[in-house]
Design a protein around this motif. Structure first.
Motif, PDB file in Angstrom:
ATOM      1  N   ASP A  92       0.833  -1.213   0.000  1.00  0.00           N
ATOM      2  CA  ASP A  92       0.000   0.000   0.000  1.00  0.00           C
ATOM      3  C   ASP A  92       0.862   1.254   0.000  1.00  0.00           C
ATOM      4  O   ASP A  92       0.554   2.241  -0.680  1.00  0.00           O
ATOM      5  CB  ASP A  92      -0.929   0.009   1.211  1.00  0.00           C
ATOM      6  N   SER A 101       2.351   1.831  -3.404  1.00  0.00           N
ATOM      7  CA  SER A 101       1.296   2.276  -4.329  1.00  0.00           C
ATOM      8  C   SER A 101       1.044   3.773  -4.173  1.00  0.00           C
ATOM      9  O   SER A 101       0.885   4.504  -5.162  1.00  0.00           O
ATOM     10  CB  SER A 101       0.003   1.494  -4.063  1.00  0.00           C
ATOM     11  N   LYS A 102       1.036   4.238  -2.928  1.00  0.00           N
ATOM     12  CA  LYS A 102       0.830   5.669  -2.670  1.00  0.00           C
ATOM     13  C   LYS A 102       2.015   6.483  -3.178  1.00  0.00           C
ATOM     14  O   LYS A 102       1.844   7.563  -3.758  1.00  0.00           O
ATOM     15  CB  LYS A 102       0.638   5.904  -1.170  1.00  0.00           C
ATOM     16  N   ASP A 146       1.869   6.778  -6.960  1.00  0.00           N
ATOM     17  CA  ASP A 146       0.894   7.782  -7.370  1.00  0.00           C
ATOM     18  C   ASP A 146       1.474   9.190  -7.212  1.00  0.00           C
ATOM     19  O   ASP A 146       1.283  10.062  -8.070  1.00  0.00           O
ATOM     20  CB  ASP A 146      -0.376   7.633  -6.531  1.00  0.00           C
ATOM     21  N   PRO A 191       0.803   2.804 -10.011  1.00  0.00           N
ATOM     22  CA  PRO A 191       0.461   2.173  -8.732  1.00  0.00           C
ATOM     23  C   PRO A 191      -0.149   0.784  -8.902  1.00  0.00           C
ATOM     24  O   PRO A 191       0.131  -0.123  -8.120  1.00  0.00           O
ATOM     25  CB  PRO A 191      -0.553   3.146  -8.118  1.00  0.00           C
ATOM     26  N   LEU A 192      -0.958   0.609  -9.939  1.00  0.00           N
ATOM     27  CA  LEU A 192      -1.603  -0.679 -10.172  1.00  0.00           C
ATOM     28  C   LEU A 192      -0.586  -1.759 -10.522  1.00  0.00           C
ATOM     29  O   LEU A 192      -0.664  -2.888 -10.028  1.00  0.00           O
ATOM     30  CB  LEU A 192      -2.637  -0.541 -11.297  1.00  0.00           C
ATOM     31  N   LYS A 224       1.499  -2.618  -7.423  1.00  0.00           N
ATOM     32  CA  LYS A 224       0.714  -3.437  -6.498  1.00  0.00           C
ATOM     33  C   LYS A 224       0.636  -4.876  -6.996  1.00  0.00           C
ATOM     34  O   LYS A 224       0.771  -5.827  -6.219  1.00  0.00           O
ATOM     35  CB  LYS A 224      -0.689  -2.855  -6.345  1.00  0.00           C
TER      36      LYS A 224
END
Length: 266
Positions: free
Chosen positions: A80, A83-84, A87, A235-236, A239
């Motif tokens: 997580d 991913s942040k 972004d 981010p996708l 992840k």
């Protein structure tokens, strides 16, 4: 506290204790100073001879690790977090992560993130971080070796203790009652040697191996995340890539939690 270590140790002691009683042996027979001296001091002496003081000094810390629950970050939290960051970097660039570095407690991740912010190439970052992982594994292997060797020495010292006891017993051949008692006491050292070797030292070594593997896996996830940030992956994708370290059940659970969080936010 590491529950499995404590429970396993407790069960091992109970199993041996009850087994001894069921066999008709008095627990008082275990109070044998000579056997305890041969096994515990003998094992300690063997380990001191086998390893340099630099390695021996780490033994107290290794005991703490064995009996302490791992404090490694949760893999889901790491995924997580990356991913942040992905972004953020796609919107504002890698320099935007400067404000995040001070919030990172993990020294390994902190140094890797700083390398990425400084504009180092992905190949350089990978090389540096993997070298750190290799050095960490080498340190862990030394700790594992101490307990593994202790587990090898203890049973053999138990046999040595039995031989010494039998030599003493054979010196009382004229007194059969004393002879039987002496022979019984002789094998107490063997009991202690086998018990400590296969219920304490070898399992302790394996526990350290498992904790080392978990820590290495976490570091590898961090490296992959850092490299993905430097190459500007979405981010996708990040992840999805980091989730490959999880089992299918863990991935499903993570997706369910993500869906629940989205619904609560909506």
């Amino acid at each position: 506290m590491d529950k499995t270590t404590v429970i396993g140790l407790f069960l091992g002691i109970i199993a041996i204790g009850i087994g001894i009683v069921l066999k008709g042996v008095s627990l008082i027979a275990l109070i044998n100073p000579a056997a305890l001296l041969i096994i515990f001091f003998g094992t300690a002496a063997s380990v001191l001879i086998a390893f340099p003081m630099k390695t021996i000094k780490n033994v107290p810390r290794l005991f703490i690790i064995i009996f302490t629950e791992e404090k490694n970050s949760d893999i889901k939290q790491i995924i997580d977090q990356f991913s942040k960051w992905a972004d953020l970097t796609r919107r504002e660039g890698l320099l935007a992560l400067e404000g995040e570095v001070d919030n990172v407690d993990d020294l390994f991740l902190h140094s890797g993130l700083q390398l990425a912010i400084d504009g180092q190439t992905p190949d350089f970052i990978r090389e540096v971080m993997l070298e750190k992982i290799d050095a960490m594994e080498a340190r862990h292997e030394k700790g594992v070796a101490v307990f593994s060797q202790a587990g090898t020495y203890a049973p053999t010292l138990g046999v040595l203790g039995a031989v010494i006891g039998l030599v003493a017993a054979l010196g009382n051949m004229e007194n059969m009652d004393l002879l039987g008692s002496a022979i019984s006491a002789a094998f107490i050292a063997t009991l202690f040697g086998i018990f400590t070797g296969y219920v304490l030292w070898h399992p302790f070594a394996n526990k350290l191996k498992e904790k080392s593997k978990n820590e290495v896996q976490m570091k590898e996830i961090m490296v992959e995340g850092l490299l993905s940030l430097t190459t500007g992956e979405s981010p996708l994708i990040i992840k999805d890539k980091l989730s490959s370290y999880l089992s299918s059940k863990e991935i499903m659970k993570m997706e369910e939690e993500g869906t629940n969080e989205t619904e609560e936010t909506a």
